[in-house]
Every structure is written in structure tokens, then in C-alpha cells.
Design an enzyme around this catalytic site. Sequence first.
Site, PDB file in Angstrom:
ATOM      1  N   LYS A  41      60.097 -21.681   4.342  1.00 24.33           N
ATOM      2  CA  LYS A  41      60.370 -20.032   3.961  1.00 24.33           C
ATOM      3  C   LYS A  41      59.706 -18.756   4.216  1.00 24.33           C
ATOM      4  O   LYS A  41      58.692 -19.673   4.244  1.00 24.33           O
ATOM      5  CB  LYS A  41      61.252 -20.435   2.832  1.00 24.33           C
ATOM      6  CG  LYS A  41      60.505 -21.008   1.418  1.00 24.33           C
ATOM      7  CD  LYS A  41      61.129 -21.201   0.260  1.00 24.33           C
ATOM      8  CE  LYS A  41      59.918 -21.398  -0.552  1.00 24.33           C
ATOM      9  NZ  LYS A  41      59.938 -22.457  -2.270  1.00 24.33           N
ATOM     10  N   TYR A 262      39.681   6.030  -2.771  1.00 22.95           N
ATOM     11  CA  TYR A 262      40.769   6.562  -4.925  1.00 22.95           C
ATOM     12  C   TYR A 262      40.447   6.810  -5.588  1.00 22.95           C
ATOM     13  O   TYR A 262      39.431   5.828  -5.963  1.00 22.95           O
ATOM     14  CB  TYR A 262      41.642   5.647  -4.515  1.00 22.95           C
ATOM     15  CG  TYR A 262      42.862   6.575  -2.842  1.00 22.95           C
ATOM     16  CD1 TYR A 262      43.143   8.205  -3.046  1.00 22.95           C
ATOM     17  CD2 TYR A 262      43.336   5.890  -2.250  1.00 22.95           C
ATOM     18  CE1 TYR A 262      44.768   8.377  -1.822  1.00 22.95           C
ATOM     19  CE2 TYR A 262      43.760   5.879  -0.745  1.00 22.95           C
ATOM     20  CZ  TYR A 262      44.599   7.550  -1.144  1.00 22.95           C
ATOM     21  OH  TYR A 262      45.277   7.389  -0.104  1.00 22.95           O
TER      22      TYR A 262
END
Length: 371
Positions: A41, A262
Site C-alpha cells: 500500500k 524562516y
Amino acid sequence: MPCTDDRNSAGRLTVDLDALVRNYRAIAARTAPVPVAAVVKADAYGLGAAPIAAALAAAGCRHFFVAHLLEARRLKDRLPNDADLFVLNGLTPGAEAEAADLGVIPVLNTLPQVRAWTALAAERGGVLPAAIQLDSGMSRLGLAPAELDALLAEPVLLSRLDLRLVMSHLACGDAADGVASAEQLAAFLTQADRLPTAPRSLSNSAGSFLDARFHFDLVRPGLALYGAEPHEVPGRALEPVVSLQARIIQLREVPAGARIGYGYSFEAPRPMRLATIGIGYADGWPRALSNRGAAWRGEARLPIVGRVSMDSTILDISALPADALVEGDDVELIGLHQSLDAVAAAAGSITHEILTGLGPRLHRSYHGTQS
Ligand SMILES: *Cc1c(COP(=O)(O)O)cnc(C)c1O
């Protein structure tokens, strides 16, 4: 020099298919004679479901699990004709005919799913293959005991199913004390005994490394195939399958007091040399590694300074000689010096989440079996 995808991507993810196959065999040796399915998956946990499934199929794997019908549709014709493809998340209402036409085996998790699947079987005048999931304690997917009662009260439902697997899932397979798993094992046995005889499966990677009582007729590892340790078991031999490199896109020197990234969350305590690499949280390189993770170059650990950005991450490379690196050089993010487990631990996450997060901007290349 021509532009190539691997040089112009956010990073290079290298998948060692031979290590994958050795992990598959190592698990199979532990669980023998019980066969090992492959959980592929989420694009085989971000590594590429098609090449991963092909390598495992060539090694003899004949049971595959995905979560969604969409994933099954993409994978089905890449698998050998005699392979079983199970869809863990069950049947979406209205998708029954497509699932049947595709030839996948839905994991029926609810009574309405059983009804819809058996109605289609009746309409088509036969039986349809199915897995039934029982909720043995996790309260996530599968029939609760009362729903099992309801199912058994209508024998016509089961008569329309070719019951290929009765399964459940462990919530705490990696817990050291094993108490919760023992409880789930007992609950699963009690519930499964009420259904007609069919192959059974309970264990993910962690359960595959528990004792044989947890193995039943099929184990369903994902993570362990991809080389991450589900929990500490002495003497186990899983090999890393994945390595990740990112490229330096800018070098600079900054004076003491320079503010970095940042939010100016880091201020240089001394003159520093920095390298910005072209991978960020949009690529699944976790933002949680801001000011705490690292990259490696040879034997040198290069700490992340400032916040991880969307497309870039800044490294302190002061530990290296001044001319050791040039623009375009690679650093190691996952590999010999820094395991997937170490990255997950530094990010306060788990290896499943780190792997499945690695995004489409990373160039994937495959070594071994296929090449
Ligand atoms: C994802 C999943 C697995 C595989 O889990 P790992 O921890 O990666 O081994 C097995 N069974 C079910 C039902 C799952 O959802």
C-alpha cells in the site's frame, strides 16, 4: 552535460531490490512454513509499488495487500496471474462490480460490505472471493463481535463467499510486554472459530517476529520488507533497502550573529559555513528536523540549522575543510551513517511515516534483481 532527472530532482532515493528480497527471505525463514505476503500500500511505502511487487513476485511472493481499490487497479496487471491482491480498506459502496471485474479480493470490514458483495455474487449467479476482517480489539477496521453475530444469523451471506482469508490486525505488536497482543490473539481465535474454516492472518511486521502462535496461515509485513526494524529482537537480520541523497544548491559563509532560515530560529554563534540542500518538507523531509536533524558527508555530521523549508534545508558544514564541498555535491540523508530509524527518532516520528512521506520529487532508482 545533458540535464538528467536524477540530478535535477529534490533528491535521489535508491532502492536496493536485492536487500528487499533478502528481507523477504529472512522473514519467510522465521515464519516457515507460513508464507509471507507483501504489504505494498501507499506505493510500497513510497518506494514504488510496481518494481517492489515485481521483485517480490520473482522471489516467490504470491499475496499482496494494498489499501485502496485505486492502488489495486494500478498494480493488478503487474502481478503474476496466480497472485492474490487484497484491498485492506474494504469496498466503497458502488465499487463492487469494478472490484469483481478487476479480480481483487476485498477485505470486508462491515456488514453492509458483506451484503453488497454477496448481492453482487447472487446477481452473477455464483460466489465471490473475499477476506473477512474481525476487530480483535483495535476498533479500527473489521466486524465487531455483534456484527459477527448478525453475519452468522444469515447463513446465506457466507454461502455467497469464497472465504479466502479471515484476518485481524495487531494494535501493539511492537510492545515489549506483549500483553495486548496476547489479548488480541485470544479474541481473534474465539471470533475466527465461529466462521467456516479458512486461512487466517493476524500479523504485520511486528507480529511476524512474535512466536508462531501469531503467524497462522499468512503473515503481512510491510515495513520489515523495506528494512526498518519493527522492534528490537536480538539476532534479527533485516537489511536497509533505502538510501537518500540530496544535492547542495548553494554554499555560503556567514559571520557570527547571522540569522538563519524562516523565523530566524537560529543565530550563528560564530562564523559558519553553510550549505543549502534542495530538499524540504514538501518532499517528506520532516519539518520537525528543524534545528535538530543532520545530513552526513563521509564521516562528518552536518547539523541542520534553522527551519526546514518547503524545498530546501540549511546545513552547518563548518566541520568540513573550507574547500571540501562544491555546489552540486551530494550529502547523505538516509544511508550508512544515518539510518531510517535514526531519522524517524530525530523527527519524533516512526519509520512508516518517514518512508511513506518521501515524495514524488525524489528521483527513484532501483538496484539489484531488476537491473
Ligand atoms: C499496513 C498494514 C500492515 C503492514 O504493517 P507493517 O507495520 O508495515 O508491517 C499489515 N496489515 C494491515 C491490516 C495493515 O493495515
